[in-house]
Design a protein around this motif. Structure first.
Motif, PDB file in Angstrom:
ATOM      1  N   PHE A  69       0.814  -1.212   0.000  1.00 12.81           N
ATOM      2  CA  PHE A  69       0.000   0.000   0.000  1.00 12.81           C
ATOM      3  C   PHE A  69       0.849   1.264   0.000  1.00 12.81           C
ATOM      4  N   THR A  70       1.822   1.303  -0.904  1.00 17.54           N
ATOM      5  CA  THR A  70       2.604   2.534  -1.083  1.00 17.54           C
ATOM      6  C   THR A  70       1.677   3.626  -1.603  1.00 17.54           C
ATOM      7  N   HIS A  71       1.679   4.756  -0.916  1.00 19.66           N
ATOM      8  CA  HIS A  71       0.601   5.722  -1.097  1.00 19.66           C
ATOM      9  C   HIS A  71       1.052   7.016  -1.784  1.00 19.66           C
ATOM     10  N   THR A  72       2.016   7.708  -1.143  1.00 18.03           N
ATOM     11  CA  THR A  72       2.423   9.031  -1.629  1.00 18.03           C
ATOM     12  C   THR A  72       3.935   9.111  -1.733  1.00 18.03           C
ATOM     13  N   ILE A  73       4.401   9.740  -2.813  1.00 15.83           N
ATOM     14  CA  ILE A  73       5.828  10.076  -2.918  1.00 15.83           C
ATOM     15  C   ILE A  73       5.920  11.593  -2.967  1.00 15.83           C
ATOM     16  N   LEU A  74       6.571  12.132  -1.961  1.00 14.14           N
ATOM     17  CA  LEU A  74       6.791  13.580  -1.896  1.00 14.14           C
ATOM     18  C   LEU A  74       8.267  13.839  -2.188  1.00 14.14           C
ATOM     19  N   PRO A  75       8.565  14.384  -3.378  1.00 12.73           N
ATOM     20  CA  PRO A  75       9.971  14.678  -3.676  1.00 12.73           C
ATOM     21  C   PRO A  75      10.381  15.995  -3.024  1.00 12.73           C
ATOM     22  N   LEU A  76      11.554  16.021  -2.414  1.00 10.00           N
ATOM     23  CA  LEU A  76      12.103  17.265  -1.873  1.00 10.00           C
ATOM     24  C   LEU A  76      13.223  17.675  -2.818  1.00 10.00           C
ATOM     25  N   PHE A  77      12.842  18.469  -3.817  1.00 10.97           N
ATOM     26  CA  PHE A  77      13.771  18.750  -4.922  1.00 10.97           C
ATOM     27  C   PHE A  77      15.027  19.470  -4.455  1.00 10.97           C
ATOM     28  N   GLY A  78      14.859  20.337  -3.446  1.00  8.24           N
ATOM     29  CA  GLY A  78      16.014  21.100  -2.982  1.00  8.24           C
ATOM     30  C   GLY A  78      16.985  20.272  -2.173  1.00  8.24           C
ATOM     31  N   ARG A  79      16.575  19.042  -1.820  1.00 12.48           N
ATOM     32  CA  ARG A  79      17.399  18.267  -0.902  1.00 12.48           C
ATOM     33  C   ARG A  79      17.765  16.878  -1.422  1.00 12.48           C
ATOM     34  N   ASP A  80      17.347  16.557  -2.641  1.00 12.92           N
ATOM     35  CA  ASP A  80      17.637  15.228  -3.183  1.00 12.92           C
ATOM     36  C   ASP A  80      17.082  14.126  -2.295  1.00 12.92           C
ATOM     37  N   LEU A  81      15.862  14.306  -1.807  1.00 12.03           N
ATOM     38  CA  LEU A  81      15.243  13.312  -0.933  1.00 12.03           C
ATOM     39  C   LEU A  81      13.826  13.009  -1.423  1.00 12.03           C
ATOM     40  N   PHE A  82      13.354  11.823  -1.061  1.00 11.79           N
ATOM     41  CA  PHE A  82      11.942  11.496  -1.257  1.00 11.79           C
ATOM     42  C   PHE A  82      11.347  11.106   0.094  1.00 11.79           C
ATOM     43  N   VAL A  83      10.122  11.542   0.313  1.00  9.24           N
ATOM     44  CA  VAL A  83       9.362  11.074   1.484  1.00  9.24           C
ATOM     45  C   VAL A  83       8.277  10.162   0.928  1.00  9.24           C
ATOM     46  N   VAL A  84       8.211   8.954   1.433  1.00  8.23           N
ATOM     47  CA  VAL A  84       7.281   7.963   0.892  1.00  8.23           C
ATOM     48  C   VAL A  84       6.411   7.436   2.028  1.00  8.23           C
ATOM     49  N   THR A  85       5.081   7.416   1.804  1.00  4.20           N
ATOM     50  CA  THR A  85       4.214   6.861   2.844  1.00  4.20           C
ATOM     51  C   THR A  85       3.560   5.565   2.365  1.00  4.20           C
ATOM     52  N   ASP A  86       3.376   4.666   3.309  1.00  4.62           N
ATOM     53  CA  ASP A  86       2.537   3.486   3.100  1.00  4.62           C
ATOM     54  C   ASP A  86       1.277   3.705   3.912  1.00  4.62           C
ATOM     55  N   GLU A  87       0.117   3.344   3.358  1.00  2.00           N
ATOM     56  CA  GLU A  87      -1.129   3.572   4.101  1.00  2.00           C
ATOM     57  C   GLU A  87      -1.515   2.344   4.903  1.00  2.00           C
ATOM     58  N   SER A  88      -1.887   2.573   6.149  1.00  2.00           N
ATOM     59  CA  SER A  88      -2.484   1.505   6.944  1.00  2.00           C
ATOM     60  C   SER A  88      -3.931   1.344   6.501  1.00  2.00           C
ATOM     61  N   VAL A  89      -4.320   0.099   6.179  1.00  2.00           N
ATOM     62  CA  VAL A  89      -5.691  -0.108   5.689  1.00  2.00           C
ATOM     63  C   VAL A  89      -6.438  -1.176   6.479  1.00  2.00           C
ATOM     64  N   VAL A  90      -5.801  -1.696   7.517  1.00  2.00           N
ATOM     65  CA  VAL A  90      -6.455  -2.741   8.321  1.00  2.00           C
ATOM     66  C   VAL A  90      -6.566  -2.238   9.759  1.00  2.00           C
ATOM     67  N   ASP A  91      -7.732  -2.475  10.367  1.00  2.00           N
ATOM     68  CA  ASP A  91      -7.938  -2.013  11.742  1.00  2.00           C
ATOM     69  C   ASP A  91      -7.002  -2.728  12.711  1.00  2.00           C
ATOM     70  N   ASN A  92      -6.869  -2.110  13.863  1.00  2.00           N
ATOM     71  CA  ASN A  92      -6.092  -2.672  14.972  1.00  2.00           C
ATOM     72  C   ASN A  92      -4.647  -2.968  14.594  1.00  2.00           C
ATOM     73  N   ALA A  93      -4.115  -2.172  13.698  1.00  2.00           N
ATOM     74  CA  ALA A  93      -2.698  -2.242  13.319  1.00  2.00           C
ATOM     75  C   ALA A  93      -2.291  -3.633  12.839  1.00  2.00           C
ATOM     76  N   ALA A  94      -3.244  -4.355  12.220  1.00  2.00           N
ATOM     77  CA  ALA A  94      -2.920  -5.697  11.740  1.00  2.00           C
ATOM     78  C   ALA A  94      -1.906  -5.654  10.606  1.00  2.00           C
ATOM     79  N   ASP A  95      -1.752  -4.502   9.970  1.00  2.00           N
ATOM     80  CA  ASP A  95      -0.743  -4.383   8.914  1.00  2.00           C
ATOM     81  C   ASP A  95       0.446  -3.535   9.380  1.00  2.00           C
ATOM     82  N   TRP A  96       0.624  -3.431  10.683  1.00  2.00           N
ATOM     83  CA  TRP A  96       1.750  -2.672  11.242  1.00  2.00           C
ATOM     84  C   TRP A  96       3.082  -3.327  10.849  1.00  2.00           C
TER      85      TRP A  96
END
Lengths: 350, 412
Positions: free
Chosen positions: B259-286
């Motif tokens: 469940f890779t969700h968002t890629i936020l590029p930080l152009f000024g810093r040569d970095l990417f911030v990447v989020t995975d979304e939790s989609v199952v209750d009670n942190a079953a996909d933690w």
């Protein structure tokens, strides 16, 4: 100026960051503010802290005391805690007795919060014992890396008894230091003093500490905002700088520099001062215009220890001159310190 | 009915200051579309997509963030659909429509003229319905010319129904006649591909190989930073929009739960911030995390850190989901906040969290906000879903279920 960031040369530091890391809105950045409450025995520290905890503004405060008994918390307010040594209070607050030592207590408090063992608190009020000299405590927060990273001494508040304060100041060097080092002062029990006694006490307080704002407590309490406010530096008025406060064994003065200082000169002067005269350098706090920096750089030193500098996003007022407040003991007076700074500043780049 | 609960109490707050809360007239279940319009009359209007029917979108006047006012709240045509995602550029707004099942309509996105915020006028519609399509889950609209979307299509039959959405580029320069100009999907996703079928994740962690966020920044208009759910993160060269080409793919799953969700590029810093979304209750996909990637060579993004999470044991059983989801995405538009040092991210029942990544090898949490369970919460816990920060540094975050809009000041 050397780039102090550990990843320098690998990743650019970002628009919001300067040579000392992210530019901060306020000196504490994201660190937990610590409010140090000092005052001689019976001055009314506990009453003051209790009144803060009971106020709306005092929600989510962790209080650290030497012993639970000292804060005199109503037993009905205590609730079973997740960890021994921490008492949960009403109003989202918690109370913690000093464990083996202060460092350990504060480290534990932070890790307990991070792992969810205790409620998330917004600030810590550290109530010192009456006879405690606040100086070693300030040193601890500056010198201990883990503490310096997570906590910020937001202000030192000295509570002074209107009736007995003058005697305490006369007879106890600790009491004088408590006042001299304070960022704010609270005069308690004013109903027990005549107006003449109050005037005399205020004059003595001003002789020891010309700049800290003073409030008179009403039934032991003052406006919580006064207690929670960040400490501010005195306006860099030349008048104040030329009229240093004196008291037996204690001196305070303000240095002002109109032109930005080279970082190398500033650290050279402060470093030399800390090294050679650290024992007499009780506290140095200042906002400095540093060459190449966008915002002012916050300086804080206690004795031999100089805290890692932080750069602010903006100056707090229209004034752009550097201002450094010195509180010293012994014979460390203004003139040699100023001479040192001016001499080093004149040296310029190597 | 217009209820503002200024007396909302956070269950945990640190270095944020809660200055406003609006339950959005009792329809406070919000999706992942928050966008700021700087209206010509000087007002700041926050447009918010609802997570589910019956409401489509709500506009809130946040000129005074301490006194938010609902300007307009619209209804969907039926209950079997939702909007979930929207963006505004100037006085044009694009709103996604996703149906609950394939084959339903309307599925696609609608364009509105919002020059009078009280009266949004429909000016165009892009149809993405079809026998295998649920329409559009998410859209990105930043340059006023092209909408980048995660969408199905009438002619797109996936091997697996979970893989029904892919990356599409739609030219909206003539809003009354939106026109698809490019598309990309994972090789093996579509029936008829001449590539082998995608190797699926184990069944208990198979959430689908399909597009999620489709971020294209004006600073780098030839790149799409594409979250592809179980397919990980893709960087696409879209210099020829009709023929997107893969530059790189970074995929953490398995062992992670996709469940890779968002890629936020930080152009000024040569970095990417990447989020995975939790989609199952009670942190079953933690653990569902916010990752920091070294982006110095876009052909080989390298994970170097994750943002610290609060203890799972403390949040797992609070109700609903616990884990990462959205971040403030640094759109370079008027009214938007921009930071390459502070990352604000949402964590469902873990609330809103801010991280200082000035040292990208050691991200540090610098603030959090976990509201108490909203009134009438079906889960008994908050589910902070999305976050947006305006150029005044005012932070807006929303509950996924019922709590509505929370407005905060950063205090760090």
């Amino acid at each position: 100026m050397a780039d102090a960031l550990p990843f320098a040369g690998v990743f650019p530091s970002g628009e919001a960051a300067g040579p000392f890391g992210r530019r901060l809105r306020r000196p504490r950045g994201a660190r937990v503010p610590v409010i140090l409450v000092t005052g001689f025995l019976g001055a009314g520290k506990t009453t003051l802290v209790k009144s803060l905890l009971e106020s709306e503004a005092g929600r989510n405060t962790a209080v650290v005391v030497n012993e639970f008994g000292e804060i005199g918390i109503d037993q009905a307010l205590l609730a079973p805690s997740a960890e021994g040594g921490v008492a949960l209070l009403g109003n989202g607050c918690l109370c913690c007795a000093v464990r083996s030592d202060l460092e350990e207590t504060f480290r534990q408090l932070f890790t307990d919060r991070a792992r969810g063992a205790i409620p998330s608190f917004e600030r810590v009020v550290l109530e010192l014992s009456g006879a405690d000299d606040p100086l070693p405590v300030l040193q601890t927060f500056l010198g201990e890396r883990a503490l310096a990273r997570e906590y910020h001494i937001q202000s030192v508040i000295a509570v002074v008894d209107a009736a007995t304060g003058r005697a305490a100041l006369r007879d106890n060097p600790e009491a004088r230091r408590q006042v001299a080092l304070a960022d704010r002062m609270v005069v308690s029990k004013s109903d027990l003093a005549t107006s003449g006694e109050m005037d005399a006490l205020m004059a003595e307080l001003r002789a020891l500490n010309a700049d800290a704002p003073v409030r008179t407590a009403d039934h032991g309490a003052v406006d919580p905002d006064f207690l929670l406010a960040e400490s501010s530096l005195p306006a860099p008025s030349p008048l104040r700088a030329d009229a240093p406060a004196h008291a037996p064994g204690l001196t305070s003065f303000v240095l002002r520099f109109d032109a930005p200082l080279p970082w190398r000169a500033l650290t050279a002067a402060l470093g030399l001062l800390c090294e050679m005269r650290g024992a007499d350098l009780l506290r140095v706090k200042g906002l400095v215009a540093v060459e190449g920096c966008r915002g002012p750089v916050v300086i804080h030193a206690v004795r031999h220890l100089l805290h890692r500098p932080v750069e602010l996003e903006a100056w707090p007022d229209a004034e752009r001159a550097s201002r450094l407040v010195f509180i010293t003991s012994g014979d460390l007076a203004r003139q040699p310190v100023e001479d040192l700074f001016r001499a080093v500043a004149r040296l310029g780049p190597p | 009915m217009d209820i503002t609960r200024a007396d909302s109490r956070p269950s945990a707050i640190w270095n944020f200051r809660l200055i406003g809360h609006h339950e959005l007239n009792g329809f406070g279940g919000m999706g992942e579309g928050l966008s700021m319009q700087m209206a010509k009359d000087g007002r700041r209007i926050l447009w918010a997509a609802h997570e589910s029917a019956p409401k489509n979108f709500t506009a809130i006047d946040v000129t005074n963030p301490r006194d938010p006012k609902v300007v307009v709240q619209t209804d969907l045509p039926h209950q079997q659909m939702r909007s979930n995602s929207l963006e505004t550029v100037g006085d044009i707004m694009a709103v996604a429509y996703q149906t609950k099942k394939v084959g339903l309509e309307p599925a696609g996105f609608e364009l509105f003229d919002i020059s009078t915020p009280e009266n949004p006028k429909s000016i165009g519609f892009f149809d993405a319905s079809g026998p295998y399509s649920r329409g559009v889950h998410q859209l990105w609209f930043c340059d006023g010319e092209y909408v980048h979307l995660s969408s199905g299509a009438r002619d797109f039959q996936p091997h697996d129904p979970k893989d029904d959405q892919f990356y599409r580029i739609v030219d909206v320069r003539n809003p009354s006649k939106p026109e698809e100009v490019g598309r990309w999907w994972m090789p093996g996703q579509r029936v008829g591909d001449n590539a082998p079928k995608i190797q699926r994740h184990p069944s208990h962690m198979d959430t689908g190989f399909r597009a999620h966020n489709t971020n294209v920044y004006p600073q780098r208009p030839d790149r799409c930073y594409l979250g592809y759910i179980d397919g990980g993160m893709y960087i696409l060269d879209i210099s020829d929009k009709s023929l997107p080409r893969v530059i790189s793919n970074w995929d953490n799953s398995p062992p992670y739960y996709g469940f890779t969700h968002t890629i936020l590029p930080l152009f000024g810093r040569d970095l990417f911030v990447v989020t995975d979304e939790s989609v199952v209750d009670n942190a079953a996909d933690w653990p569902k995390l916010v990752w920091i990637l070294d982006g110095r060579d876009e052909r080989n993004p390298v994970p170097i850190a994750t943002c610290p999470m609060p203890p799972v044991a403390d949040f797992r059983n609070r109700g609903g989901r616990f884990g990462a989801h959205n971040v403030h995405e640094n759109m370079p538009l008027p009214g938007h906040w921009f930071s390459e040092n502070i990352i604000l991210a949402t964590f469902f029942n873990g609330g809103l969290r801010a991280f200082d990544i000035t040292d990208p090898y050691a991200p540090k949490e610098v603030a959090h906000f976990v509201p108490e369970a909203p009134r009438n919460s079906p889960l008994g816990a908050i589910q902070i879903n999305d976050v947006f920060v305006d150029d005044r540094g005012i932070v807006y975050c929303v509950d996924r279920k019922i709590g509505g809009l929370y407005i905060l000041e950063m205090d760090f």
